[in-house]
Design a protein around this motif. Structure first.
Motif, PDB file in Angstrom:
ATOM      1  N   MET A  81       1.557  -0.997   0.111  1.00 39.60           N
ATOM      2  CA  MET A  81      -0.058  -0.055   0.021  1.00 39.60           C
ATOM      3  C   MET A  81       0.758   1.224   0.193  1.00 39.60           C
ATOM      4  O   MET A  81       0.603   2.225  -1.162  1.00 39.60           O
ATOM      5  CB  MET A  81      -0.825  -0.166   1.794  1.00 39.60           C
ATOM      6  CG  MET A  81      -1.979   1.197   1.189  1.00 39.60           C
ATOM      7  SD  MET A  81      -2.471   0.863   2.933  1.00 39.60           S
ATOM      8  CE  MET A  81      -2.866  -0.353   3.012  1.00 39.60           C
ATOM      9  N   GLN A  82       1.813   0.865   0.920  1.00 42.26           N
ATOM     10  CA  GLN A  82       2.358   2.300   0.838  1.00 42.26           C
ATOM     11  C   GLN A  82       3.361   2.895  -0.380  1.00 42.26           C
ATOM     12  O   GLN A  82       3.799   3.810  -1.132  1.00 42.26           O
ATOM     13  CB  GLN A  82       3.837   2.225   2.048  1.00 42.26           C
ATOM     14  CG  GLN A  82       3.308   1.957   3.620  1.00 42.26           C
ATOM     15  CD  GLN A  82       4.275   1.360   3.994  1.00 42.26           C
ATOM     16  OE1 GLN A  82       5.653   2.127   4.611  1.00 42.26           O
ATOM     17  NE2 GLN A  82       4.113   0.678   5.064  1.00 42.26           N
ATOM     18  N   ASP A  84       2.499   1.697  -3.283  1.00 41.61           N
ATOM     19  CA  ASP A  84       1.677   1.682  -4.682  1.00 41.61           C
ATOM     20  C   ASP A  84       1.338   2.976  -4.679  1.00 41.61           C
ATOM     21  O   ASP A  84       1.086   4.221  -5.716  1.00 41.61           O
ATOM     22  CB  ASP A  84       0.131   1.141  -4.388  1.00 41.61           C
ATOM     23  CG  ASP A  84       0.544  -0.417  -4.947  1.00 41.61           C
ATOM     24  OD1 ASP A  84       1.812  -1.013  -5.650  1.00 41.61           O
ATOM     25  OD2 ASP A  84      -0.585  -0.677  -4.252  1.00 41.61           O
ATOM     26  N   TYR A  85       1.350   3.511  -3.300  1.00 42.72           N
ATOM     27  CA  TYR A  85       0.660   4.920  -3.189  1.00 42.72           C
ATOM     28  C   TYR A  85       1.703   6.357  -3.698  1.00 42.72           C
ATOM     29  O   TYR A  85       1.302   7.160  -4.473  1.00 42.72           O
ATOM     30  CB  TYR A  85       0.685   5.241  -1.762  1.00 42.72           C
ATOM     31  CG  TYR A  85      -0.055   6.589  -1.406  1.00 42.72           C
ATOM     32  CD1 TYR A  85      -1.239   7.469  -1.714  1.00 42.72           C
ATOM     33  CD2 TYR A  85       0.877   8.049  -0.545  1.00 42.72           C
ATOM     34  CE1 TYR A  85      -1.486   8.222  -1.575  1.00 42.72           C
ATOM     35  CE2 TYR A  85       0.611   9.304  -0.689  1.00 42.72           C
ATOM     36  CZ  TYR A  85      -0.741   9.780  -1.580  1.00 42.72           C
ATOM     37  OH  TYR A  85      -1.119  10.659  -0.609  1.00 42.72           O
ATOM     38  N   GLU A  88       1.934   6.100  -7.156  1.00 38.30           N
ATOM     39  CA  GLU A  88       1.023   6.913  -8.023  1.00 38.30           C
ATOM     40  C   GLU A  88       1.311   8.443  -7.880  1.00 38.30           C
ATOM     41  O   GLU A  88       0.922   8.695  -8.920  1.00 38.30           O
ATOM     42  CB  GLU A  88      -0.657   6.846  -7.464  1.00 38.30           C
ATOM     43  CG  GLU A  88      -0.945   4.842  -7.627  1.00 38.30           C
ATOM     44  CD  GLU A  88      -1.909   4.905  -6.538  1.00 38.30           C
ATOM     45  OE1 GLU A  88      -2.813   5.847  -5.948  1.00 38.30           O
ATOM     46  OE2 GLU A  88      -2.211   3.524  -6.456  1.00 38.30           O
ATOM     47  N   HIS A  89       1.859   8.672  -6.526  1.00 41.41           N
ATOM     48  CA  HIS A  89       2.643   9.846  -6.803  1.00 41.41           C
ATOM     49  C   HIS A  89       4.222  10.214  -7.292  1.00 41.41           C
ATOM     50  O   HIS A  89       4.967  11.752  -7.141  1.00 41.41           O
ATOM     51  CB  HIS A  89       2.075  10.515  -5.321  1.00 41.41           C
ATOM     52  CG  HIS A  89       1.171  10.440  -4.850  1.00 41.41           C
ATOM     53  ND1 HIS A  89       0.390  11.898  -4.692  1.00 41.41           N
ATOM     54  CD2 HIS A  89       0.140   9.972  -4.780  1.00 41.41           C
ATOM     55  CE1 HIS A  89      -0.690  11.903  -3.955  1.00 41.41           C
ATOM     56  NE2 HIS A  89      -1.279  10.758  -3.854  1.00 41.41           N
ATOM     57  N   ASP A 241      -6.542  12.376  -0.378  1.00 42.91           N
ATOM     58  CA  ASP A 241      -6.309  10.798  -1.350  1.00 42.91           C
ATOM     59  C   ASP A 241      -5.776   9.640  -0.651  1.00 42.91           C
ATOM     60  O   ASP A 241      -6.541   8.591  -0.726  1.00 42.91           O
ATOM     61  CB  ASP A 241      -5.598  10.685  -2.807  1.00 42.91           C
ATOM     62  CG  ASP A 241      -4.342  10.958  -2.414  1.00 42.91           C
ATOM     63  OD1 ASP A 241      -3.828  11.696  -1.454  1.00 42.91           O
ATOM     64  OD2 ASP A 241      -3.424  11.173  -3.268  1.00 42.91           O
ATOM     65  N   TRP A 242      -4.680   9.696   0.459  1.00 40.56           N
ATOM     66  CA  TRP A 242      -4.718   8.480   1.500  1.00 40.56           C
ATOM     67  C   TRP A 242      -5.375   8.183   2.491  1.00 40.56           C
ATOM     68  O   TRP A 242      -6.285   6.939   2.636  1.00 40.56           O
ATOM     69  CB  TRP A 242      -3.574   9.387   2.044  1.00 40.56           C
ATOM     70  CG  TRP A 242      -3.010   8.236   3.398  1.00 40.56           C
ATOM     71  CD1 TRP A 242      -3.114   7.760   4.898  1.00 40.56           C
ATOM     72  CD2 TRP A 242      -2.142   7.230   2.571  1.00 40.56           C
ATOM     73  NE1 TRP A 242      -2.778   7.088   4.664  1.00 40.56           N
ATOM     74  CE2 TRP A 242      -2.011   6.315   4.412  1.00 40.56           C
ATOM     75  CE3 TRP A 242      -1.472   6.768   1.937  1.00 40.56           C
ATOM     76  CZ2 TRP A 242      -0.729   5.387   4.396  1.00 40.56           C
ATOM     77  CZ3 TRP A 242      -1.142   4.951   1.683  1.00 40.56           C
ATOM     78  CH2 TRP A 242      -0.620   4.244   3.115  1.00 40.56           C
ATOM     79  N   ARG A 245      -7.294   4.782   1.348  1.00 33.68           N
ATOM     80  CA  ARG A 245      -6.628   3.501   1.288  1.00 33.68           C
ATOM     81  C   ARG A 245      -7.122   3.035   2.608  1.00 33.68           C
ATOM     82  O   ARG A 245      -7.629   3.972   3.984  1.00 33.68           O
ATOM     83  CB  ARG A 245      -5.890   3.911   1.739  1.00 33.68           C
ATOM     84  CG  ARG A 245      -4.228   4.714   0.705  1.00 33.68           C
ATOM     85  CD  ARG A 245      -4.271   3.784  -0.659  1.00 33.68           C
ATOM     86  NE  ARG A 245      -4.072   5.134  -1.837  1.00 33.68           N
ATOM     87  CZ  ARG A 245      -2.733   4.439  -2.649  1.00 33.68           C
ATOM     88  NH1 ARG A 245      -2.493   3.496  -3.194  1.00 33.68           N
ATOM     89  NH2 ARG A 245      -3.461   5.428  -3.754  1.00 33.68           N
ATOM     90  N   LYS A 251      -2.502  11.130   6.377  1.00 33.82           N
ATOM     91  CA  LYS A 251      -1.069  11.622   6.130  1.00 33.82           C
ATOM     92  C   LYS A 251      -1.334  12.819   5.649  1.00 33.82           C
ATOM     93  O   LYS A 251      -2.072  13.074   5.307  1.00 33.82           O
ATOM     94  CB  LYS A 251      -1.137  10.497   4.264  1.00 33.82           C
ATOM     95  CG  LYS A 251       0.740  10.558   4.315  1.00 33.82           C
ATOM     96  CD  LYS A 251       0.586  10.406   2.708  1.00 33.82           C
ATOM     97  CE  LYS A 251       0.939   8.893   2.415  1.00 33.82           C
ATOM     98  NZ  LYS A 251       2.299   8.582   3.259  1.00 33.82           N
TER      99      LYS A 251
END
Length: 260
Positions: A81-82, A84-85, A88-89, A241-242, A245, A251
């Motif tokens: 998850m961390q 991918d985020y 994506e950024h 957006d976090w 999740r 965040k």
């Protein structure tokens, strides 16, 4: 996150009693942890020394649980998850990354594999968890990616080069930190952050009274941390957006203030 959860004061006697009634099976583990933490707190008044002792105790039982994952599957999922985020950024192989509180590389091994060799630098206050991080590097066959791992006793970051890191990342660090530790980090992270870089950190958010539980879990209002970053000449924003999740923490992203 539900409004009721954001206003909850987990340090209050009322909350503890209601929680105990709903979850009686969790009372013995809580009492054991409270006794352990009280004993460690008496031996280590300084928070960093105290939390280093907590990590040593937790790591001896389970490296995965020591970094907040109940199983290997959970460890892998939260690390993914961390990763991918940030991808994506815009995280790309040429980024130079500093991970504060890298732990046993729950997300770090993915960053190491993604970034160019030598572009990952992980720091932690716990020698025990850093030994587990080394084992993760070996298990994943990442020695050739030349990751850096360093033991620290503070967040002054004074041994790191100025303006070097394009991405600084701290997951589940400030959720275990009193305000003076967060302040120390924000006072110094701008020096090592590249002009166009950013610093992402998670925190336990409350919209009620700020509080802590067992000197391990700290709950802050968003505006407290945004204001603290501003006092150190940094721009900070809440990352909406976090929130989508499946993670209980919130965040914030910190950057250098843009001159106008």
């Amino acid at each position: 996150m539900r409004k009721s959860e954001l206003s909850r004061n987990r340090s209050s006697v009322r909350h503890k009693l209601r929680y105990a009634v709903r979850h009686p099976g969790r009372i013995p583990p809580y009492l054991r942890r409270a006794a352990r933490d009280t004993w460690l707190g008496l031996r280590h008044r300084d928070h960093v020394a105290y939390y280093r002792a907590v990590m040593a105790s937790d790591t001896a039982r389970s490296p995965e649980r020591a970094v907040g994952s109940g199983s290997e599957a959970g460890w892998l999922a939260l690390g993914q998850m961390q990763f991918d985020y940030l991808v994506e950024h815009g995280l790309n192989p040429q980024d130079r990354m500093l991970e504060i509180g890298c732990g046993n590389l729950r997300a770090g091994w993915r960053f190491i594999d993604h970034l160019a060799p030598g572009h990952y630098y992980g720091i932690d206050i716990s020698p025990d968890i850093l030994l587990e991080a080394q084992r993760t590097i070996v298990r994943r066959g990442l020695q050739g990616r030349l990751p850096h791992l360093a033991l620290v006793e503070s967040l002054t970051l004074d041994f790191l080069p100025p303006g070097w890191f394009t991405v600084v990342h701290a997951h589940s660090v400030f959720s275990h930190s009193p305000l003076e530790v967060i302040d120390e980090c924000l006072a110094n992270v701008g020096r090592v952050l590249a002009p166009d870089g950013f610093f992402d950190f998670t925190f336990d958010r409350t919209e009620g009274t700020e509080h802590q539980v067992l000197r391990e879990d700290f709950y802050y209002r968003t505006e407290t941390l945004l204001s603290l970053a501003g006092r150190h000449g940094l721009s900070a924003r809440f990352m909406d957006d976090w929130e989508r999740r499946p993670h209980g923490q919130s965040k914030i992203r910190v950057t250098h203030e843009v001159a106008v």
